[in-house]
Design an enzyme around this catalytic site. Sequence first.
Site, PDB file in Angstrom:
ATOM      1  N   GLY A 117      38.164  42.627  43.029  1.00 15.34           N
ATOM      2  CA  GLY A 117      37.486  41.570  44.035  1.00 15.34           C
ATOM      3  C   GLY A 117      38.165  40.260  44.085  1.00 15.34           C
ATOM      4  N   ARG A 207      39.483  52.296  34.461  1.00 16.76           N
ATOM      5  CA  ARG A 207      38.352  51.889  33.899  1.00 16.76           C
ATOM      6  C   ARG A 207      37.114  52.955  34.184  1.00 16.76           C
ATOM      7  NH1 ARG A 207      37.491  45.798  35.288  1.00 16.76           N
ATOM      8  NH2 ARG A 207      39.664  45.135  35.824  1.00 16.76           N
ATOM      9  N   ASP A 276      32.398  49.003  34.434  1.00 12.58           N
ATOM     10  CA  ASP A 276      33.206  48.515  35.304  1.00 12.58           C
ATOM     11  C   ASP A 276      34.365  47.499  34.595  1.00 12.58           C
ATOM     12  OD1 ASP A 276      30.759  46.838  35.482  1.00 12.58           O
ATOM     13  OD2 ASP A 276      32.080  45.380  36.425  1.00 12.58           O
TER      14      ASP A 276
END
Length: 313
Positions: A117, A207, A276
């Site tokens: 993000g 991840r 995450d």
Amino acid sequence: MSFSPSSTVAQAELASPAPVDSLLASIKTDRPDAFVSLGSAFLTRLPAAPLPEPYLVGISADTAVQLGFNAADAQDPAFVELFAGNPTREWPAEKLPYASVYSGHPFGVWAGQLGDGRVIRLGEIEHEGKYLELQLKGAGRTPYSRMGNGRAVLRSSIREYLCSEAMHHLGIPTTRALCVIGSDQPVHRETMETAAVVTRVAPSFVRFGHFEHFYSNDQLDELKKLADHVIDRFYPQCREADDPYLALLNDVTLRTADPMADWQAVGFCHGVMNADNTSILGLTINYGPFGFIDGFNANHICNHSDSQGRYAL
């Protein structure tokens, strides 16, 4: 190591600086067996958002050497512009930096699609036969930003820089931090702060959440493609097993448990231990809410938003 706009690297033993344009040319965004080669289902190519009037806050001479250059390069304004995410050359569309998609369970609740993000991945540098990926945290909005502004603040960027380098020198597997670049651009958190970009370095930033993303969307071809990439690049011994994917799961589990035991030994608390924020390589990753404690306390919470103590030590 000093942290100020006038920061220097005089204490480090430095060689003559290499041209920054050579450093830039060494960053590859299109290597055939890199993560970026997996395709558009895994990532989006886009440039970083320009950061106004950037300045060098600090640089790890040790990490610079791992990348094949030296900290004296940081005295070149072009270095600061590069690691601020500011355009330093015209990137062909097929070689742009990129942000990746993943999913996860923050605080135990399925959040669906997440992703980079506020991270732009510059690409990989090869040095002495090893490939290391560079990413700029705080480099602007991406398609995965959701409601975020894509920026990081100086306070948290310095914390990540210091802690990741400290963890490395404590012998605990971790992502590294090359440098912090600051700017007076205002960024709102609980209060108004100033912006920064920290350059993170690791062999891979894949991840657990990357696997969750494709599994949850029933994209089994992409899931297999990702697993094959991870096996071929980082767990080649698994290819010899009767079931390579089960062997990968076993090896990743063990490789994840080891650094968590190391965390306990030094009193490190990871405040957002979600899928995450868990590296497929067993690296300590994402220094957001974290802390250290001097004495063991199983109920210690280092994340002020963790009201239920999910990530208590």
